[in-house]
Design a protein around this motif. Structure first.
Motif, PDB file in Angstrom:
ATOM      1  N   LEU A   1       0.836  -1.183   0.000  1.00  0.00           N
ATOM      2  CA  LEU A   1       0.000   0.000   0.000  1.00  0.00           C
ATOM      3  C   LEU A   1       0.882   1.249   0.000  1.00  0.00           C
ATOM      4  O   LEU A   1       1.753   1.401   0.864  1.00  0.00           O
ATOM      5  CB  LEU A   1      -0.920   0.027   1.229  1.00  0.00           C
ATOM      6  CG  LEU A   1      -2.166  -0.873   1.193  1.00  0.00           C
ATOM      7  CD1 LEU A   1      -1.795  -2.347   1.182  1.00  0.00           C
ATOM      8  CD2 LEU A   1      -3.061  -0.576   2.377  1.00  0.00           C
ATOM      9  N   LYS A   2       0.649   2.156  -0.957  1.00  0.00           N
ATOM     10  CA  LYS A   2       1.431   3.379  -1.062  1.00  0.00           C
ATOM     11  C   LYS A   2       0.523   4.591  -1.159  1.00  0.00           C
ATOM     12  O   LYS A   2      -0.615   4.492  -1.628  1.00  0.00           O
ATOM     13  CB  LYS A   2       2.359   3.299  -2.276  1.00  0.00           C
ATOM     14  CG  LYS A   2       3.405   2.194  -2.158  1.00  0.00           C
ATOM     15  CD  LYS A   2       4.362   2.183  -3.338  1.00  0.00           C
ATOM     16  CE  LYS A   2       5.415   1.093  -3.162  1.00  0.00           C
ATOM     17  NZ  LYS A   2       6.387   1.081  -4.295  1.00  0.00           N
ATOM     18  N   ASP A   3       1.052   5.751  -0.719  1.00  0.00           N
ATOM     19  CA  ASP A   3       0.260   6.975  -0.747  1.00  0.00           C
ATOM     20  C   ASP A   3       0.412   7.680  -2.090  1.00  0.00           C
ATOM     21  O   ASP A   3       1.036   7.153  -3.031  1.00  0.00           O
ATOM     22  CB  ASP A   3       0.652   7.892   0.411  1.00  0.00           C
ATOM     23  CG  ASP A   3       2.119   8.310   0.382  1.00  0.00           C
ATOM     24  OD1 ASP A   3       2.750   8.215  -0.701  1.00  0.00           O
ATOM     25  OD2 ASP A   3       2.635   8.731   1.426  1.00  0.00           O
ATOM     26  N   SER A   4      -0.135   8.893  -2.181  1.00  0.00           N
ATOM     27  CA  SER A   4      -0.116   9.630  -3.443  1.00  0.00           C
ATOM     28  C   SER A   4       1.291  10.034  -3.872  1.00  0.00           C
ATOM     29  O   SER A   4       1.523  10.360  -5.043  1.00  0.00           O
ATOM     30  CB  SER A   4      -0.989  10.884  -3.320  1.00  0.00           C
ATOM     31  OG  SER A   4      -0.581  11.687  -2.225  1.00  0.00           O
ATOM     32  N   ASN A   5       2.245   9.996  -2.946  1.00  0.00           N
ATOM     33  CA  ASN A   5       3.643  10.279  -3.264  1.00  0.00           C
ATOM     34  C   ASN A   5       4.445   9.008  -3.516  1.00  0.00           C
ATOM     35  O   ASN A   5       5.683   9.037  -3.526  1.00  0.00           O
ATOM     36  CB  ASN A   5       4.293  11.083  -2.133  1.00  0.00           C
ATOM     37  CG  ASN A   5       3.668  12.454  -1.966  1.00  0.00           C
ATOM     38  OD1 ASN A   5       3.373  13.141  -2.946  1.00  0.00           O
ATOM     39  ND2 ASN A   5       3.441  12.855  -0.724  1.00  0.00           N
ATOM     40  N   ASN A   6       3.726   7.896  -3.658  1.00  0.00           N
ATOM     41  CA  ASN A   6       4.334   6.591  -3.924  1.00  0.00           C
ATOM     42  C   ASN A   6       5.233   6.108  -2.784  1.00  0.00           C
ATOM     43  O   ASN A   6       6.204   5.384  -2.995  1.00  0.00           O
ATOM     44  CB  ASN A   6       5.131   6.604  -5.227  1.00  0.00           C
ATOM     45  CG  ASN A   6       5.194   5.229  -5.878  1.00  0.00           C
ATOM     46  OD1 ASN A   6       4.237   4.455  -5.809  1.00  0.00           O
ATOM     47  ND2 ASN A   6       6.304   4.927  -6.522  1.00  0.00           N
ATOM     48  N   GLN A   7       4.889   6.526  -1.548  1.00  0.00           N
ATOM     49  CA  GLN A   7       5.617   6.108  -0.360  1.00  0.00           C
ATOM     50  C   GLN A   7       4.773   5.094   0.430  1.00  0.00           C
ATOM     51  O   GLN A   7       3.532   5.171   0.430  1.00  0.00           O
ATOM     52  CB  GLN A   7       5.942   7.316   0.524  1.00  0.00           C
ATOM     53  CG  GLN A   7       6.869   8.312  -0.136  1.00  0.00           C
ATOM     54  CD  GLN A   7       8.217   7.710  -0.502  1.00  0.00           C
ATOM     55  OE1 GLN A   7       8.863   7.070   0.328  1.00  0.00           O
ATOM     56  NE2 GLN A   7       8.647   7.920  -1.746  1.00  0.00           N
ATOM     57  N   PRO A   8       5.410   4.123   1.097  1.00  0.00           N
ATOM     58  CA  PRO A   8       4.645   3.124   1.871  1.00  0.00           C
ATOM     59  C   PRO A   8       3.751   3.793   2.916  1.00  0.00           C
ATOM     60  O   PRO A   8       4.156   4.742   3.585  1.00  0.00           O
ATOM     61  CB  PRO A   8       5.750   2.293   2.538  1.00  0.00           C
ATOM     62  CG  PRO A   8       6.939   2.463   1.652  1.00  0.00           C
ATOM     63  CD  PRO A   8       6.858   3.870   1.133  1.00  0.00           C
ATOM     64  N   ILE A   9       2.541   3.283   3.034  1.00  0.00           N
ATOM     65  CA  ILE A   9       1.578   3.797   4.001  1.00  0.00           C
ATOM     66  C   ILE A   9       2.065   3.478   5.417  1.00  0.00           C
ATOM     67  O   ILE A   9       2.450   2.349   5.718  1.00  0.00           O
ATOM     68  CB  ILE A   9       0.190   3.175   3.768  1.00  0.00           C
ATOM     69  CG1 ILE A   9      -0.376   3.621   2.418  1.00  0.00           C
ATOM     70  CG2 ILE A   9      -0.762   3.546   4.896  1.00  0.00           C
ATOM     71  CD1 ILE A   9      -0.631   5.096   2.299  1.00  0.00           C
ATOM     72  N   LYS A  10       2.038   4.479   6.297  1.00  0.00           N
ATOM     73  CA  LYS A  10       2.474   4.284   7.674  1.00  0.00           C
ATOM     74  C   LYS A  10       1.360   4.517   8.684  1.00  0.00           C
ATOM     75  O   LYS A  10       1.595   4.418   9.894  1.00  0.00           O
ATOM     76  CB  LYS A  10       3.653   5.193   7.991  1.00  0.00           C
ATOM     77  CG  LYS A  10       4.901   4.900   7.164  1.00  0.00           C
ATOM     78  CD  LYS A  10       6.057   5.791   7.573  1.00  0.00           C
ATOM     79  CE  LYS A  10       7.304   5.484   6.757  1.00  0.00           C
ATOM     80  NZ  LYS A  10       8.455   6.338   7.153  1.00  0.00           N
TER      81      LYS A  10
END
Length: 293
Positions: free
Chosen positions: A210-219
């Protein structure tokens, strides 16, 4: 003036889970090869049947129970419908004690038989073996209900019930695709499998990144029903059975933005998966199709 209703008794099959009204036509249900009886009723149509539990290899005990589905006589698409599920023993007496599992006494999975519609809800226990819930069926057609519960100090059970919503069944809007990525709101979900080709009956790890709109892993994932995520898998069949149903729970201690499940697809064929996770207090559902060879 007395009103007359039809009661249909259906044979339902129970098994231990692999892991863990407006005026309209009379209500209809699919009837398995068993007896059909007519009774006079006040307000509900009943679907009832004896059910044999599927026994895991490590469990040699046998338990026979009954699951009875009661619905209003008049059913219509996209209208709230009150469902009552009565759990009884083989003598017809209510099963009155249940254990919580995954924070609930009962999990109810509702799917259309073409697997396009999915709902995961939780009927409320009303005492004396009776659970109630209000739900909507979005379109006319055939639906299957998987009721997942755990009698006190016994194995987890799944009972299958069928219901038909009258009316013209709409044509499919589009063909399903075997895609590995979906975006829900501002969350991108990618599916990765431990094996490129899934083999029927073989253990497999299903990993959802799962990644956010910045293509970073969801935390900021939050627990959903006590777990990092839940996965329901149902095999596409001409007539759904309890054996087509799998409910998997996420493995522990995975990295940020990753939800993993270890399971197996028991038979060759096409399966639809619904992975549910909680982000910002909202439960999201991402669906994927996979094929087992």
């Amino acid at each position: 003036m007395k009103r007359f209703f039809t009661s249909v008794f259906i044979l339902t099959t129970l098994l231990i889970a692999p892991s863990c009204s407006s005026e309209n036509q009379s209500s209809e249900v699919k009837v398995s090869p068993s007896m059909t009886m007519n009774h006079e009723k006040d307000s509900m149509s009943e679907h009832d049947g004896d059910s044999m539990e599927h026994i895991n290899q490590e469990d040699n005990s046998k338990t026979t129970t009954k699951a009875k589905l009661n619905t209003p006589q008049n059913l219509a698409p996209n209208q709230p419908i009150n469902l009552v599920i009565d759990i009884q023993d083989s003598a017809g007496k209510p099963v009155t004690k249940f254990d919580n599992f995954q924070e609930k006494l009962m999990h109810l999975i509702v799917v259309s038989d073409d697997l396009r519609f999915f709902e995961h809800t939780h009927p409320e226990y009303q005492d004396n073996g009776s659970f109630q819930v209000s739900t909507k069926f979005p379109e006319s057609g055939e639906y299957t209900l998987f009721s997942d519960y755990k009698p006190a100090e016994q194995k987890e059970r799944v009972s299958l019930m069928n219901i038909s919503i009258p009316g013209s069944v709409p044509l499919p809007k589009s063909l399903e695709k075997f895609q590995k990525s979906r975006t829900i709101s501002n969350t991108k979900i990618n599916l990765n499998t431990s094996e490129k080709n899934i083999k029927a009956g073989k253990d497999i790890t299903l990993k959802f990144d799962l990644k956010d709109s910045n293509n970073q892993p969801i935390k900021d994932l939050q627990p959903y029903l006590g777990e990092k995520g839940h996965l329901v898998i149902i095999k596409s069949s001409s007539s759904l059975t309890a054996a087509d149903y799998i409910h998997a729970h996420a493995t522990k201690n995975t990295t940020d933005g990753a939800i993993e499940f270890k399971t197996k697809l028991p038979q060759k064929g096409t399966y639809k998966m619904w992975m549910q996770f909680n982000r910002n207090g909202k439960v999201n559902t991402a669906d994927f199709w996979v094929n087992a060879e």
